[in-house]
Design an enzyme around this catalytic site. Structure first.
Site, mmCIF file in Angstrom:
data_model
loop_
_atom_site.group_PDB
_atom_site.id
_atom_site.type_symbol
_atom_site.label_atom_id
_atom_site.label_comp_id
_atom_site.label_asym_id
_atom_site.label_seq_id
_atom_site.Cartn_x
_atom_site.Cartn_y
_atom_site.Cartn_z
ATOM 1 N N GLU A 1 0.817 -1.211 0.000
ATOM 2 C CA GLU A 1 0.000 0.000 0.000
ATOM 3 C C GLU A 1 0.852 1.263 0.000
ATOM 4 O OE1 GLU A 1 -0.537 -2.555 2.029
ATOM 5 O OE2 GLU A 1 -2.639 -3.169 1.867
ATOM 6 N N LYS B 1 -17.516 -0.950 6.192
ATOM 7 C CA LYS B 1 -18.017 -1.957 5.250
ATOM 8 C C LYS B 1 -19.538 -1.893 5.081
ATOM 9 C CE LYS B 1 -17.831 -6.786 4.121
ATOM 10 N NZ LYS B 1 -16.874 -7.432 3.229
ATOM 11 N N PHE C 1 -11.382 -7.008 14.453
ATOM 12 C CA PHE C 1 -10.304 -7.495 13.595
ATOM 13 C C PHE C 1 -10.003 -6.464 12.505
ATOM 14 C CE2 PHE C 1 -8.943 -9.949 9.789
ATOM 15 C CZ PHE C 1 -7.680 -10.274 10.259
#
Ligand SMILES: Cc1ncc(C[n+]2csc(CCOP(=O)(O)OP(=O)(O)O)c2C)c(N)n1
Ligand SMILES: [Mg+2]
Lengths: 555, 167
Positions: free
Chosen positions: A51, A163, A113
């Protein structure tokens, strides 16, 4: 019809004329990547090795084109891997939009997580950032991010998208691409600036990166012509002024050209344009330009009087402000000043010892001979970077891509890839053996996409710049700066699927470079140079022009 | 060094206080007091910050704040043209023998006793910082257990509101 947040994001990017993004997928951006898959004909996604490489590529793309670079990463480690790239862009005022996924809203704040607080982490290294907590706000947030990134003094903006926001459905209203805020000339200070310029006998124009961002090359040249001024630049101002312009003295500052630093030091007026008086540019601030009045033109009001208290500060777009000033100043001739500057130039040449060796200056001069005016020169950080900064020749802006403010080793390869993709022209990366070790994973990217970058490694076997300080200021205690890593860069190139050459002589290097530039594939060329080469002149940290080191010390 | 008071009108966005505080910290500006609360218009919050510093520091702070996309307007609140108050709760040891003395100090400063017990009492005082400092100085000798100060709040005198500055 309602569409998902991920679809809205991709459509909004397309709406902003984004045709390429750099990034790396992961769990919390799966939905975005699914939409990138459906829209692959409209947006090309470049998968990097890391990244950080993607963030530097977006940055290089933006520096070479002036457009906003876009990078996408997943949550957690993906997001934290962007931070060096974001900070690099922040310190050099480069417009990028970084998009990160995050865990779903109900999981936020629970150390889920791959959850990190990336908006918190990047608060001090972004111009602004957003956490999107409602899908209905997503499209406008993306638009606002682009507006902020490119308006005024550009900079990086991060958008963190959980998300569940990516999967939620919402209406989408297409819109026109956002424009940067309207630019204005400075409203106050023009008269005083004009008076100071008319009164000056020894004017020196100090160009920063803002001259490139503000497309003010023509205005600088016109002002210099009308007022008989000489021109220098900061590191970030390199490529703003054509190198062959006879008024242009090159970079000033810590490793600046002697003539440029001397002219600045002995001027009676410094006209700083889009520059920020960084400590690398000024040296000891209390001894900086002791006889000069200072005019400072910058679009960022907070830069005025931040590092150096100035005589006259003008906050506004540099191009428009210069136009007003040029219209109002008198035509002047300063023959005494120009001959004083000529003397500094002669002094500068006196310190240069010419030879045919495989030395850094000859390497850069060979690069100059082989590159054309569109070639982008990217660098990493260290001595090789300063040799490039001092000796590369440019005739157009945006052709020098290098990490100035943050000095990020490992910037180079990603940035060279991004700038090649953005500009369509060839990129040459000038890197060091140390820096290259920090980004060589991006060879995969260059190789996979067959990106025509020519990688020139100046291999001195040392962390040369740090070692230079150890030589000069730490009694030659070479603590951890000698690299005896046994890396075979030619085999490495081969392993990544590209051609590699090792050169020990300039004619051979020239031939290899020419043939690399005439091809369409990435090529690596390793140049072996002496470990004791130094970047000179050097203003020692905290020193002034009286402390300048111009010649290699004996022994 | 001069004590400066500024009122910063900010968009009532998530995290805006952290942003402002982060800028102060990162650039090494020392804040004396910082208060924040919603304004009459729920879209905006008002941050009142006080800090010491000369004009150069003050200008830098204001310019750095103005750059932040969430900052809408900044007013400098000059002593002569504004009213400033701070509210303080002070818990001191109760002391039968000195009760009369304590009460008269409280009276003179127009403070109030808001909690009272045999061991301790809590006093509320509102005023300008100089008055509060003087009060604390006097009451100190009776044994302060703890102090809680709100920090300074301040409004411009006259009929204008800070929100009226928004274009
Ligand atoms: C990420 C990062 N780590 C450390 C440094 C400190 N640093 C500056 S120059 C340099 C040495 C660079 O070595 P190399 O790339 O071989 O270039 P050279 O100076 O030898 O040309 C180091 C370690 C840095 N700028 N960036
Ligand atoms: Mg090296």
């Amino acid at each position: 019809m309602k569409i998902s947040g991920a679809e809205i994001l991709v459509r909004t990017l397309i709406e902003q004329n984004v045709d390429v993004v750099f990034g790396y997928p992961g769990g919390q951006v799966l939905d975005i990547y699914d939409k990138l898959y459906s829209h692959q004909d409209e947006i090309k996604h470049i998968l990097t090795a890391h990244e950080q490489g993607a963030s530097h590529a977006a940055d290089g793309y933006a520096r070479a084109t002036g457009k906003v670079g876009v990078v996408i990463a997943t949550s957690g480690p993906g997001a934290t891997n962007l931070t060096t790239g974001i900070a690099t862009a922040y310190l050099d005022s480069v417009p990028i939009v970084a998009i990160t996924g995050n865990v779903s809203c109900p999981l936020i704040g629970r150390d889920s997580f791959q959850e990190v607080d990336i908006t918190g982490i990047t608060m001090p290294i972004t111009k602004h950032n957003f956490f999107v907590n409602r899908v209905s706000k997503l499209a406008d947030t993306v638009r606002e991010a682009f507006r902020i990134a490119k308006s005024g003094r550009p900079g990086p903006v991060l958008i963190d998208i959980p998300k569940d926001i990516q999967t939620s459905l919402c209406d989408y209203e297409p819109a026109e691409p956002v424009e940067a805020d309207k630019k204005n000339a400075a409203e106050t200070g023009i008269e005083e600036a004009v008076r100071l310029i008319n009164e000056s006998e020894k004017p020196y124009i100090y160009c920063g990166g803002g001259v490139i961002t503000g497309s003010a090359t023509e205005e600088i040249l016109a002002l210099a012509e009308k007022t008989d001024a000489v021109i220098g630049c900061s590191f970030m101002g390199i490529s703003a002024i054509p190198s062959d312009n006879e008024r242009f003295l090159g970079m000033q500052g810590m490793h600046g050209h002697y003539a440029s630093s001397m002219a600045q030091h002995n001027s009676d007026l410094i006209i700083a344009v889009g520059a920020r008086f960084s400590d690398r540019a000024t040296g000891n601030k209390s001894k900086y330009a002791p006889h000069s009045k200072i005019i400072h033109i910058d679009i960022d009001n907070a830069e005025i009087d931040k590092n150096i208290a100035v005589t006259c500060g003008l906050c506004g777009d540099v191009k428009l402000t210069l136009q007003k000033i040029i219209g109002a100043v008198d035509n002047k001739k300063h023959p005494d000043w120009l001959s004083e500057v000529d003397y500094y130039k002669k002094e500068e040449y006196r310190h240069i010892v010419k030879s045919d060796d495989m030395n850094p200056v000859n390497i850069i001069e060979t690069v100059n001979e082989c590159a054309d005016e569109d070639t982008v020169i990217a660098t990493d950080v260290g001595q090789h970077q300063m040799w490039a900064a001092q000796n590369c020749k440019f005739s157009k802006p945006r052709k020098f891509v290098s990490s100035g403010g943050l000095g990020t080793m490992g910037f180079g390869l990603g940035a060279a890839i991004g700038s090649q993709i953005g500009s369509g022209a060839k990129s040459i990366l000038i890197t060091g053996d140390g820096s290259f070790g920090m980004c060589l994973n991006e060879l995969t990217t260059a190789s996979y996409y067959n990106i025509p970058v020519v990688i020139v490694i100046m291999n001195n076997g040392v962390l040369g710049m740090v070692r230079q300080w150890q030589t000069l200021f730490y009694d030659k205690h070479y603590s951890n700066t000698v690299l005896d890593r046994k890396t075979d860069f030619i085999k490495l190139a081969d392993a990544f699927g590209m051609k590699g050459y090792r050169c020990t002589e300039i004619p051979d290097f020239k031939e290899k470079l020419q043939s690399a530039l005439s091809g369409d594939s990435p090529v690596l060329i390793e140049c072996l140079i002496d470990k004791d080469e130094m970047v000179l002149p050097m203003l020692p940290p905290g020193g002034s022009m009286d402390d300048i080191i111009v010649e290699r010390l004996g022994g | 060094m001069d004590r400066n008071i500024i009122a910063v009108l900010v968009k009532n966005h998530f995290g805006v206080l952290a942003r402002v505080a982060s800028m102060f910290r990162r650039r090494g500006f020392n804040i004396d007091t910082l208060t924040v609360g919603e304004t009459e218009n729920p879209e905006y919050s008002r941050i009142t910050a006080t800090f010491r510093g000369d004009d150069a520091i003050k200008n830098q702070i204001i310019r750095q704040l103005m750059k932040m996309p969430d900052v809408v307007h900044i007013s400098e609140l000059e002593k002569s043209s504004s009213v400033s108050r701070e509210l303080v709760l002070i818990k001191i040891k109760n002391n039968k023998d000195l009760k009369q003395d304590i009460m008269s100090v409280i009276d003179i400063f127009r403070a109030k006793v808001v909690d009272y017990g045999t061991q301790a009492m809590t006093i509320e005082i509102t005023g300008e910082s100089s008055k509060i400092d003087a009060f604390i100085d006097l009451i100190k000798e009776y044994g302060i257990i703890e102090i809680c100060r709100t920090g300074i709040v301040s409004l411009q005198r006259g009929a204008d509101s800070i929100i009226s500055n928004i274009k």
